[in-house]
Design a protein around this motif. Structure first.
Motif, mmCIF file in Angstrom:
data_model
loop_
_atom_site.group_PDB
_atom_site.id
_atom_site.type_symbol
_atom_site.label_atom_id
_atom_site.label_comp_id
_atom_site.label_asym_id
_atom_site.label_seq_id
_atom_site.Cartn_x
_atom_site.Cartn_y
_atom_site.Cartn_z
ATOM 1 N N GLY A 116 59.919 19.137 2.547
ATOM 2 C CA GLY A 116 58.500 19.445 2.584
ATOM 3 C C GLY A 116 58.073 19.999 3.933
ATOM 4 N N GLU A 117 58.592 19.424 5.002
ATOM 5 C CA GLU A 117 58.288 19.921 6.352
ATOM 6 C C GLU A 117 58.872 21.309 6.568
ATOM 7 O OE1 GLU A 117 56.311 18.869 8.842
ATOM 8 O OE2 GLU A 117 55.621 17.401 7.381
ATOM 9 N N PHE A 123 59.223 23.567 4.266
ATOM 10 C CA PHE A 123 58.342 24.475 3.537
ATOM 11 C C PHE A 123 57.056 24.731 4.333
ATOM 12 C CE2 PHE A 123 54.918 25.190 0.455
ATOM 13 C CZ PHE A 123 55.397 26.340 -0.160
ATOM 14 N N ARG A 124 56.446 23.647 4.856
ATOM 15 C CA ARG A 124 55.200 23.790 5.614
ATOM 16 C C ARG A 124 55.386 24.601 6.891
ATOM 17 N NH1 ARG A 124 54.326 19.026 3.061
ATOM 18 N NH2 ARG A 124 55.263 17.600 4.535
ATOM 19 N N SER A 125 56.544 24.459 7.517
ATOM 20 C CA SER A 125 56.779 25.182 8.772
ATOM 21 C C SER A 125 57.390 26.566 8.547
ATOM 22 C CB SER A 125 57.687 24.368 9.697
ATOM 23 O OG SER A 125 58.972 24.235 9.128
ATOM 24 N N ARG A 126 57.605 26.895 7.271
ATOM 25 C CA ARG A 126 58.160 28.195 6.887
ATOM 26 C C ARG A 126 59.515 28.479 7.541
ATOM 27 N NH1 ARG A 126 52.337 30.935 7.196
ATOM 28 N NH2 ARG A 126 51.605 30.134 5.225
ATOM 29 N N THR A 127 60.348 27.445 7.548
ATOM 30 C CA THR A 127 61.715 27.608 8.040
ATOM 31 C C THR A 127 62.662 27.582 6.846
ATOM 32 O OG1 THR A 127 61.919 25.222 8.411
ATOM 33 C CG2 THR A 127 61.232 26.576 10.286
#
Length: 95
Positions: free
Chosen positions: A3-4, A6-10
């Protein structure tokens, strides 16, 4: 973690994955069993989970008998591993 990501677009390729563990802690009692041990199953699952999420493993120290002491330097990603192999306790003694 995913999830992190995805949120950080990595992407999975942006990360370095190293797997450690899966040592058989009861090697002296499980040598005669024909089915995979819990430690072998954990190693297979760990590898599969990493691959399923798109990660590639850059280093691993898996399986065997006993446990490991792992030190990770978060700053640069260096990892040191010390294996502690198990030996059967003498009959009649406590560990």
């Amino acid at each position: 973690f995913l999830g992190e990501m995805f949120r950080s677009r990595t992407r999975a390729a942006d990360y370095q994955v190293k797997l450690f563990g899966g040592g058989n802690m009861f090697a002296h009692t499980a040598k005669h069993e024909r089915h995979p041990s819990i430690s072998e199953t954990n190693v297979e699952y760990g590898r599969a989970a990493i691959a399923q999420c798109g990660f590639r493993c850059s280093a691993e120290d898996l399986g065997g008998d006993g446990h490991r002491n792992v030190i990770l330097d978060l700053w640069n990603g260096d990892v040191w591993v010390r294996r502690a192999n198990l030996s059967p306790a003498p009959v009649g003694s406590a560990r």
